[in-house]
Scaffold this motif. Structure first.
Motif, PDB file in Angstrom:
ATOM      1  N   PRO A   6      10.261  43.558  -9.698  1.00  0.00           N
ATOM      2  CA  PRO A   6      11.327  42.445  -9.830  1.00  0.00           C
ATOM      3  C   PRO A   6      10.380  41.384 -10.144  1.00  0.00           C
ATOM      4  CG  PRO A   6      10.668  42.876  -7.349  1.00  0.00           C
ATOM      5  CD  PRO A   6      10.076  44.173  -8.341  1.00  0.00           C
ATOM      6  N   LYS A   7      10.902  40.495 -10.857  1.00  0.00           N
ATOM      7  CA  LYS A   7      10.469  39.183 -11.653  1.00  0.00           C
ATOM      8  C   LYS A   7      10.052  38.185 -10.394  1.00  0.00           C
ATOM      9  CE  LYS A   7      12.571  39.655 -16.057  1.00  0.00           C
ATOM     10  NZ  LYS A   7      13.571  39.139 -16.776  1.00  0.00           N
ATOM     11  N   MET A   8       9.045  37.274 -10.531  1.00  0.00           N
ATOM     12  CA  MET A   8       8.815  36.357  -9.392  1.00  0.00           C
ATOM     13  C   MET A   8       9.748  35.270  -9.703  1.00  0.00           C
ATOM     14  SD  MET A   8       6.150  37.346  -7.996  1.00  0.00           S
ATOM     15  CE  MET A   8       5.606  36.015  -7.083  1.00  0.00           C
ATOM     16  N   VAL A   9      10.281  34.799  -8.667  1.00  0.00           N
ATOM     17  CA  VAL A   9      11.095  33.627  -8.352  1.00  0.00           C
ATOM     18  C   VAL A   9      10.922  33.014  -7.305  1.00  0.00           C
ATOM     19  CG1 VAL A   9      13.057  35.295  -9.199  1.00  0.00           C
ATOM     20  CG2 VAL A   9      12.815  35.256  -6.805  1.00  0.00           C
ATOM     21  N   CYS A  10      11.621  31.935  -6.977  1.00  0.00           N
ATOM     22  CA  CYS A  10      11.484  31.021  -5.918  1.00  0.00           C
ATOM     23  C   CYS A  10      12.020  31.865  -4.455  1.00  0.00           C
ATOM     24  CB  CYS A  10      12.043  29.783  -5.936  1.00  0.00           C
ATOM     25  SG  CYS A  10      11.204  28.523  -7.136  1.00  0.00           S
ATOM     26  N   GLU A  11      11.282  32.009  -3.451  1.00  0.00           N
ATOM     27  CA  GLU A  11      11.771  32.843  -2.626  1.00  0.00           C
ATOM     28  C   GLU A  11      12.893  32.034  -1.706  1.00  0.00           C
ATOM     29  OE1 GLU A  11       8.592  34.189  -0.226  1.00  0.00           O
ATOM     30  OE2 GLU A  11       7.458  35.230  -1.898  1.00  0.00           O
ATOM     31  N   THR A  12      13.740  32.853  -1.046  1.00  0.00           N
ATOM     32  CA  THR A  12      14.848  32.262  -0.209  1.00  0.00           C
ATOM     33  C   THR A  12      14.167  32.160   1.036  1.00  0.00           C
ATOM     34  OG1 THR A  12      16.645  33.309  -1.535  1.00  0.00           O
ATOM     35  CG2 THR A  12      17.166  32.657   0.714  1.00  0.00           C
ATOM     36  N   LYS A  13      13.914  31.030   1.541  1.00  0.00           N
ATOM     37  CA  LYS A  13      13.280  30.702   2.890  1.00  0.00           C
ATOM     38  C   LYS A  13      14.054  29.940   3.713  1.00  0.00           C
ATOM     39  CE  LYS A  13       9.900  33.313   1.255  1.00  0.00           C
ATOM     40  NZ  LYS A  13      10.093  34.854   1.489  1.00  0.00           N
ATOM     41  N   ILE A  14      14.985  29.832   2.935  1.00  0.00           N
ATOM     42  CA  ILE A  14      15.903  28.645   3.331  1.00  0.00           C
ATOM     43  C   ILE A  14      16.600  28.906   4.584  1.00  0.00           C
ATOM     44  CG2 ILE A  14      17.840  28.325   2.676  1.00  0.00           C
ATOM     45  CD1 ILE A  14      17.574  26.754   0.801  1.00  0.00           C
ATOM     46  N   PRO A  80      19.370  17.480   6.900  1.00  0.00           N
ATOM     47  CA  PRO A  80      19.724  16.991   8.126  1.00  0.00           C
ATOM     48  C   PRO A  80      19.141  18.050   9.096  1.00  0.00           C
ATOM     49  CG  PRO A  80      21.621  17.613   7.116  1.00  0.00           C
ATOM     50  CD  PRO A  80      20.652  17.735   6.057  1.00  0.00           C
ATOM     51  N   ASN A  81      19.303  19.381   8.982  1.00  0.00           N
ATOM     52  CA  ASN A  81      18.909  20.410  10.082  1.00  0.00           C
ATOM     53  C   ASN A  81      17.392  20.496  10.113  1.00  0.00           C
ATOM     54  OD1 ASN A  81      21.424  21.133  10.650  1.00  0.00           O
ATOM     55  ND2 ASN A  81      21.638  22.834   9.237  1.00  0.00           N
ATOM     56  N   THR A  82      16.704  20.496   9.099  1.00  0.00           N
ATOM     57  CA  THR A  82      15.343  20.482   9.152  1.00  0.00           C
ATOM     58  C   THR A  82      14.952  19.190   9.758  1.00  0.00           C
ATOM     59  OG1 THR A  82      15.138  21.847   7.230  1.00  0.00           O
ATOM     60  CG2 THR A  82      13.154  20.626   7.721  1.00  0.00           C
ATOM     61  N   ALA A  83      15.256  17.994   9.481  1.00  0.00           N
ATOM     62  CA  ALA A  83      14.684  16.765   9.551  1.00  0.00           C
ATOM     63  C   ALA A  83      14.791  16.363  11.030  1.00  0.00           C
ATOM     64  CB  ALA A  83      15.449  15.509   8.800  1.00  0.00           C
ATOM     65  N   ALA A 226      16.000  29.396   8.706  1.00  0.00           N
ATOM     66  CA  ALA A 226      17.132  28.294   9.381  1.00  0.00           C
ATOM     67  C   ALA A 226      16.759  28.016  10.605  1.00  0.00           C
ATOM     68  CB  ALA A 226      18.065  29.821   9.489  1.00  0.00           C
ATOM     69  N   VAL A 227      17.483  26.793  10.777  1.00  0.00           N
ATOM     70  CA  VAL A 227      17.145  26.298  12.195  1.00  0.00           C
ATOM     71  C   VAL A 227      18.292  26.721  13.137  1.00  0.00           C
ATOM     72  CG1 VAL A 227      16.978  23.834  13.212  1.00  0.00           C
ATOM     73  CG2 VAL A 227      15.804  24.277  11.116  1.00  0.00           C
ATOM     74  N   LYS A 228      19.192  26.765  12.726  1.00  0.00           N
ATOM     75  CA  LYS A 228      20.333  27.148  13.716  1.00  0.00           C
ATOM     76  C   LYS A 228      20.361  28.537  14.142  1.00  0.00           C
ATOM     77  CE  LYS A 228      24.075  24.373  11.435  1.00  0.00           C
ATOM     78  NZ  LYS A 228      25.236  24.423  10.838  1.00  0.00           N
ATOM     79  N   ARG A 267       9.736  26.007  10.238  1.00  0.00           N
ATOM     80  CA  ARG A 267       9.208  27.207  10.865  1.00  0.00           C
ATOM     81  C   ARG A 267      10.013  28.331   9.974  1.00  0.00           C
ATOM     82  NH1 ARG A 267      11.243  28.350  17.023  1.00  0.00           N
ATOM     83  NH2 ARG A 267       9.472  27.034  17.195  1.00  0.00           N
ATOM     84  N   TYR A 268       9.173  29.384   9.636  1.00  0.00           N
ATOM     85  CA  TYR A 268       9.393  30.419   8.760  1.00  0.00           C
ATOM     86  C   TYR A 268       9.238  31.806   9.882  1.00  0.00           C
ATOM     87  CZ  TYR A 268       9.014  34.162   5.198  1.00  0.00           C
ATOM     88  OH  TYR A 268       9.394  35.289   4.414  1.00  0.00           O
ATOM     89  N   SER A 269      10.615  32.517   9.756  1.00  0.00           N
ATOM     90  CA  SER A 269      10.707  33.496  10.500  1.00  0.00           C
ATOM     91  C   SER A 269      10.930  34.876   9.675  1.00  0.00           C
ATOM     92  CB  SER A 269      11.693  33.786  11.602  1.00  0.00           C
ATOM     93  OG  SER A 269      11.503  32.667  12.474  1.00  0.00           O
ATOM     94  N   ARG A 270       9.947  36.102   9.972  1.00  0.00           N
ATOM     95  CA  ARG A 270      10.254  37.141   9.143  1.00  0.00           C
ATOM     96  C   ARG A 270      10.841  38.280  10.063  1.00  0.00           C
ATOM     97  NH1 ARG A 270       5.053  35.305   8.484  1.00  0.00           N
ATOM     98  NH2 ARG A 270       4.438  36.824  10.039  1.00  0.00           N
ATOM     99  N   TYR A 271      11.789  38.988   9.559  1.00  0.00           N
ATOM    100  CA  TYR A 271      12.739  40.227  10.091  1.00  0.00           C
ATOM    101  C   TYR A 271      12.599  41.418   9.201  1.00  0.00           C
ATOM    102  CZ  TYR A 271      15.155  36.787  13.258  1.00  0.00           C
ATOM    103  OH  TYR A 271      15.402  35.793  14.059  1.00  0.00           O
ATOM    104  N   ARG A 272      12.697  42.457   9.842  1.00  0.00           N
ATOM    105  CA  ARG A 272      12.653  43.865   9.356  1.00  0.00           C
ATOM    106  C   ARG A 272      13.695  44.787   9.972  1.00  0.00           C
ATOM    107  NH1 ARG A 272       8.378  46.550   6.323  1.00  0.00           N
ATOM    108  NH2 ARG A 272       8.777  48.893   6.462  1.00  0.00           N
ATOM    109  N   LEU A 273      14.424  45.624   9.176  1.00  0.00           N
ATOM    110  CA  LEU A 273      15.055  46.638   9.831  1.00  0.00           C
ATOM    111  C   LEU A 273      14.778  47.938   9.058  1.00  0.00           C
ATOM    112  CD1 LEU A 273      19.036  46.616  10.106  1.00  0.00           C
ATOM    113  CD2 LEU A 273      17.780  48.549   9.734  1.00  0.00           C
ATOM    114  N   GLN A 274      13.995  48.757  10.216  1.00  0.00           N
ATOM    115  CA  GLN A 274      13.601  49.976   9.680  1.00  0.00           C
ATOM    116  C   GLN A 274      14.551  51.009   9.609  1.00  0.00           C
ATOM    117  OE1 GLN A 274      10.268  49.949   8.715  1.00  0.00           O
ATOM    118  NE2 GLN A 274      10.434  52.086   8.058  1.00  0.00           N
ATOM    119  N   LEU A 275      14.796  51.739   8.375  1.00  0.00           N
ATOM    120  CA  LEU A 275      15.940  52.770   7.987  1.00  0.00           C
ATOM    121  C   LEU A 275      15.259  54.102   8.339  1.00  0.00           C
ATOM    122  CD1 LEU A 275      17.229  50.931   4.942  1.00  0.00           C
ATOM    123  CD2 LEU A 275      18.268  51.023   7.177  1.00  0.00           C
ATOM    124  N   ARG A 276      14.184  54.297   7.774  1.00  0.00           N
ATOM    125  CA  ARG A 276      13.444  55.410   8.002  1.00  0.00           C
ATOM    126  C   ARG A 276      11.961  55.425   7.877  1.00  0.00           C
ATOM    127  NH1 ARG A 276      11.943  57.803   3.186  1.00  0.00           N
ATOM    128  NH2 ARG A 276      12.776  56.420   1.161  1.00  0.00           N
TER     129      ARG A 276
END
Length: 278
Positions: A6-14, A80-83, A226-228, A267-276
């Motif tokens: 994949p090409k480099m893009v601005c990551e969704t951390k939003i 506003p959520n972040t602020a 995400a803050v919520k 705050r940045y959270s990382r999630y993972r769902l292991q399939l196999r």
């Protein structure tokens, strides 16, 4: 498995219940709706069910404008959520602001200025949140969200879907394959604010999981700022588990100036769902 990098893009951390079957393949559309009951439906009830049905299909060129609108509005909500709401997650920053307010009183001896200090601090947080998030948004809208076909539809191992309700695009999500660790990243998930609470985000998430299973990926990963709490509960309901967290994440475009560091933290959270297992 083989696919292009994949090409480099601005990551969704939003960014399905683990054992739910998810119909369809990468080149198919799926329909999802909340079943009203197991009883037989009369014609009027059946019409209502069809009206509430959400179709998940692949992105088409004509969707570009609506997709960018949904993405833009979803990211702008984070200002506003972040602020303000995000400050609840930052006890050290709360203490620092309280200290600055007390110092204001001792330096100025003015009750009026001291009472205004919290408002000034909150105003500065809003200003820097808007500045940073708009910078990130501009980056995203000029990279992958500027040409969804090139970034997600043409490369093998990636895809972009839209949720359609009553002929209108109401939600979006992307999957981007990563060759280095045989995972797929759930990205760009957003639902039009007027159509939330209908399970659309969960249906989009399930589509990504089905894509990952069909293409023999080992896991699905995502990152979110995400803050919520509802967003995090959604990921957990899909089967994701939190694997890490950073209290002072740096979004693309941040200058990290002293003032920016003082008034913008995320705050940045990382999630993972292991399939196999690999």
């Amino acid at each position: 498995m083989h696919f292009s990098s994949p090409k480099m893009v601005c990551e969704t951390k939003i960014v399905a219940d683990e054992h739910d079957a998810i119909p369809g393949t990468k080149k198919e559309s799926i329909m999802w709706s909340s079943p009203p009951s197991s009883a037989a439906l009369n014609p009027s009830e059946a019409k209502d069910v069809r009206k509430d049905a959400v179709f998940i299909r692949e992105f088409e060129r004509g969707d570009q404008e609506e997709v960018r609108r949904i993405f833009y509005e979803g990211i702008m909500e984070r200002i506003p959520n972040t602020a303000f709401r995000g400050l609840r997650q930052q006890p050290k920053t709360q203490f620092l602001y309280a200290l600055l307010t007390v110092m204001c009183f001792f330096v100025t001896k003015s009750v009026t200025l001291t009472c205004c200090a919290p408002l000034i601090l909150m105003g500065a947080r809003y200003y820097y949140s808007r500045k940073v998030i708009q910078g990130y948004l501009d980056c995203a809208l000029h990279t992958d969200m500027a040409d969804i076909e090139a970034y997600y539809m043409k490369p093998t191992g990636s895809c972009f879907w839209v949720a359609v309700l009553d002929g209108r695009v109401v939600g979006i999500v992307a999957a981007q394959g990563r060759e280095d660790d045989n995972t797929v990243e759930l990205r760009r998930m957003s639902v039009d604010s007027r159509y939330r609470g209908k399970g659309i985000a969960k249906a989009l998430g399930r589509r990504v999981l089905e894509f990952a299973v069909r293409n023999n990926y080992a896991a699905v990963v995502l990152g979110t700022t995400a803050v919520k709490l509802a967003a995090h509960k959604l990921y957990e309901s899909l089967g994701f588990r939190r694997t890490g967290q950073s209290e002072d994440y740096r979004l693309p475009g941040m200058s990290r100036s002293p003032l920016e560091r003082l008034f913008f933290q995320i705050r940045y959270s990382r999630y993972r769902l292991q399939l196999r297992e690999e």
